[in-house]
Structure formats: C-alpha cells, structure tokens
Design a protein around this motif. Structure first.
Motif, PDB file in Angstrom:
ATOM      1  N   GLY A  17       9.952  23.165  19.366  1.00  0.00           N
ATOM      2  CA  GLY A  17       9.074  22.444  20.282  1.00  0.00           C
ATOM      3  C   GLY A  17       7.679  22.228  19.728  1.00  0.00           C
ATOM      4  O   GLY A  17       7.013  21.236  20.075  1.00  0.00           O
ATOM      5  N   GLN A  18       7.215  23.113  18.857  1.00  0.00           N
ATOM      6  CA  GLN A  18       5.878  22.987  18.283  1.00  0.00           C
ATOM      7  C   GLN A  18       5.726  21.728  17.425  1.00  0.00           C
ATOM      8  O   GLN A  18       4.615  21.306  17.127  1.00  0.00           O
ATOM      9  N   PHE A  19       6.847  21.118  17.029  1.00  0.00           N
ATOM     10  CA  PHE A  19       6.799  19.939  16.173  1.00  0.00           C
ATOM     11  C   PHE A  19       6.656  18.639  16.965  1.00  0.00           C
ATOM     12  O   PHE A  19       6.633  17.557  16.384  1.00  0.00           O
ATOM     13  N   PHE A  23       4.263  19.696  24.077  1.00  0.00           N
ATOM     14  CA  PHE A  23       5.214  20.774  24.355  1.00  0.00           C
ATOM     15  C   PHE A  23       4.492  21.941  25.023  1.00  0.00           C
ATOM     16  O   PHE A  23       3.430  22.356  24.572  1.00  0.00           O
ATOM     17  N   GLU A  24       5.084  22.452  26.086  1.00  0.00           N
ATOM     18  CA  GLU A  24       4.526  23.614  26.782  1.00  0.00           C
ATOM     19  C   GLU A  24       5.587  24.698  26.853  1.00  0.00           C
ATOM     20  O   GLU A  24       6.744  24.422  27.171  1.00  0.00           O
ATOM     21  N   TYR A  25       5.166  25.918  26.573  1.00  0.00           N
ATOM     22  CA  TYR A  25       6.064  27.074  26.595  1.00  0.00           C
ATOM     23  C   TYR A  25       5.573  28.022  27.676  1.00  0.00           C
ATOM     24  O   TYR A  25       4.541  28.670  27.514  1.00  0.00           O
ATOM     25  N   LEU A  46      14.709  23.936  29.770  1.00  0.00           N
ATOM     26  CA  LEU A  46      13.699  22.958  29.380  1.00  0.00           C
ATOM     27  C   LEU A  46      13.681  21.827  30.390  1.00  0.00           C
ATOM     28  O   LEU A  46      14.736  21.335  30.800  1.00  0.00           O
ATOM     29  N   VAL A  47      12.485  21.419  30.776  1.00  0.00           N
ATOM     30  CA  VAL A  47      12.296  20.233  31.596  1.00  0.00           C
ATOM     31  C   VAL A  47      11.422  19.280  30.795  1.00  0.00           C
ATOM     32  O   VAL A  47      10.306  19.635  30.392  1.00  0.00           O
ATOM     33  N   ASP A  48      11.949  18.089  30.516  1.00  0.00           N
ATOM     34  CA  ASP A  48      11.234  17.068  29.751  1.00  0.00           C
ATOM     35  C   ASP A  48      11.288  15.787  30.575  1.00  0.00           C
ATOM     36  O   ASP A  48      12.243  15.006  30.478  1.00  0.00           O
ATOM     37  N   LYS A 177       3.169  28.498  12.348  1.00  0.00           N
ATOM     38  CA  LYS A 177       2.061  29.451  12.512  1.00  0.00           C
ATOM     39  C   LYS A 177       1.528  29.404  13.948  1.00  0.00           C
ATOM     40  O   LYS A 177       1.151  30.439  14.494  1.00  0.00           O
ATOM     41  N   LYS A 178       1.519  28.217  14.530  1.00  0.00           N
ATOM     42  CA  LYS A 178       1.037  28.075  15.920  1.00  0.00           C
ATOM     43  C   LYS A 178       1.892  28.905  16.877  1.00  0.00           C
ATOM     44  O   LYS A 178       1.393  29.509  17.811  1.00  0.00           O
ATOM     45  N   TYR A 179       3.214  28.928  16.623  1.00  0.00           N
ATOM     46  CA  TYR A 179       4.099  29.737  17.473  1.00  0.00           C
ATOM     47  C   TYR A 179       3.913  31.237  17.180  1.00  0.00           C
ATOM     48  O   TYR A 179       3.833  32.048  18.088  1.00  0.00           O
ATOM     49  N   LEU A 180       3.897  31.590  15.907  1.00  0.00           N
ATOM     50  CA  LEU A 180       3.833  33.000  15.517  1.00  0.00           C
ATOM     51  C   LEU A 180       2.535  33.631  15.975  1.00  0.00           C
ATOM     52  O   LEU A 180       2.448  34.752  16.327  1.00  0.00           O
TER      53      LEU A 180
END
Length: 180
Positions: A17-19, A23-25, A46-48, A177-180
């Motif tokens: 999703g970060q790509f 995207f919201e988690y 997931l809701v899109d 990296k944004k996710y980690l």
C-alpha cells in the motif's frame, strides 16, 4: 487497510500500500464493531472507495495491481505470484512453530531444518539483487516474511548472502522505510 499494528498476515498489504497514493493503514480498527462490514468477518480488510477486499493475499494482489507492482512481463507476473505463495508457505512454518506446545523446540526445528531449504531455493531464483526485472508484489512478499523471520532469528540470512543483499536493498526503498 484495517489490521492491527502487528507483523503478521496484514504486513505485506501494508507494505504494498505504501507504493500508492492516499493509502491509509488503520492499526487500531474498531473491532469487533466493524466485523459486519468485512466480507468474511475477519481482518485484514481494505476499503478503497466502493471496493471492499478481504483476505490478506487478495488485498496485497489488489494493491499490487493498482500500484503497478505486477511486473513488466508474463514471466515477472508468474514468478511474483509464486513468491506470494512461497511467503505463505514460510509464514505457515513460523505460525505452526509459534502456536506449538513446545515453541522453543518448534522454532529450533523450523530455523535449522525447514526454513534453510526455502531460503536456498529463493537464493537460487535471484537475478542480481531482485527476483524479477523490477520490484513486484511477490518480491515484497518475500521481503515481508523475511522481516518477520529476522525478528525471530537475526542470523537467518547468514548462509544466503544474495538473499541478504536482496533484503537490504528492499529495506532501503523509501516506501518500505516508510512502513518500517
């Protein structure tokens, strides 16, 4: 994406999703309040817009398609799909060990007997530092499961230097990296 903020089945979807844009988690979902809104009464979900997707691999594949992570060729796509399935095989080994009556013995067996063959097979599939001509959902799936496994056994990749180089390369990508 709705899933608890833990490293488990929802992690791949959170990374893929970060790509994409917007995207919201949601790592603290209203559970069980939203259970009736999911397709199968479980998370991840997931809701899109008007589209609802449940099941971890379906979500990852949907986001991969949406974020152009399926590969450039049919060969890339096919290997990416196989890598997603391989991630599931490795996750099953880890999960069975985690829920075993004798966790220590089960994890020792997993890391000494079961997982090395999987890692050797993955190492043999690497082309330079990727599995395919460009980053795919399948490559991210392998990264994701290695990330979980390395939390359990820091020396996991010591005997597979190409696989370690792959892991390090993917870990350095801004979206990862944004996710980690």
């Amino acid at each position: 994406l709705y899933y608890w903020g833990i490293k488990a089945r929802g992690q791949l979807s959170a990374i893929v999703g970060q790509f994409g844009e917007g995207f919201e988690y949601q790592q603290e979902p209203d559970w069980p309040g939203m259970k009736g809104d999911t397709l199968f009464g479980q998370l991840p979900h997931l809701v899109d817009g008007d589209i609802k997707v449940s099941q971890s691999d379906a979500i990852a594949r949907y986001l991969g398609r949406k974020n152009n992570l399926q590969g450039e060729t049919d060969a890339d796509f096919a290997l990416s799909e196989a890598l997603i399935e391989e991630q599931d095989d490795i996750l099953d080994i880890i999960a069975k060990s985690h829920y075993s009556d004798d966790r220590e013995a089960a994890f020792n067996k997993a890391f000494e007997e079961s997982l090395p063959k999987h890692l050797e097979n993955l190492e043999a599939l690497l082309q330079n530092d990727l599995f395919t001509s460009k980053l795919t959902t399948g490559s991210l799936a392998i990264f994701s499961i290695l990330n979980i496994a390395l939390d359990l056994e820091a020396t996991l990749l010591d005997k597979t230097p190409k696989l370690k180089a792959f892991y390090d390369r993917v870990a350095a990508i801004d979206q990862v990296k944004k996710y980690l």
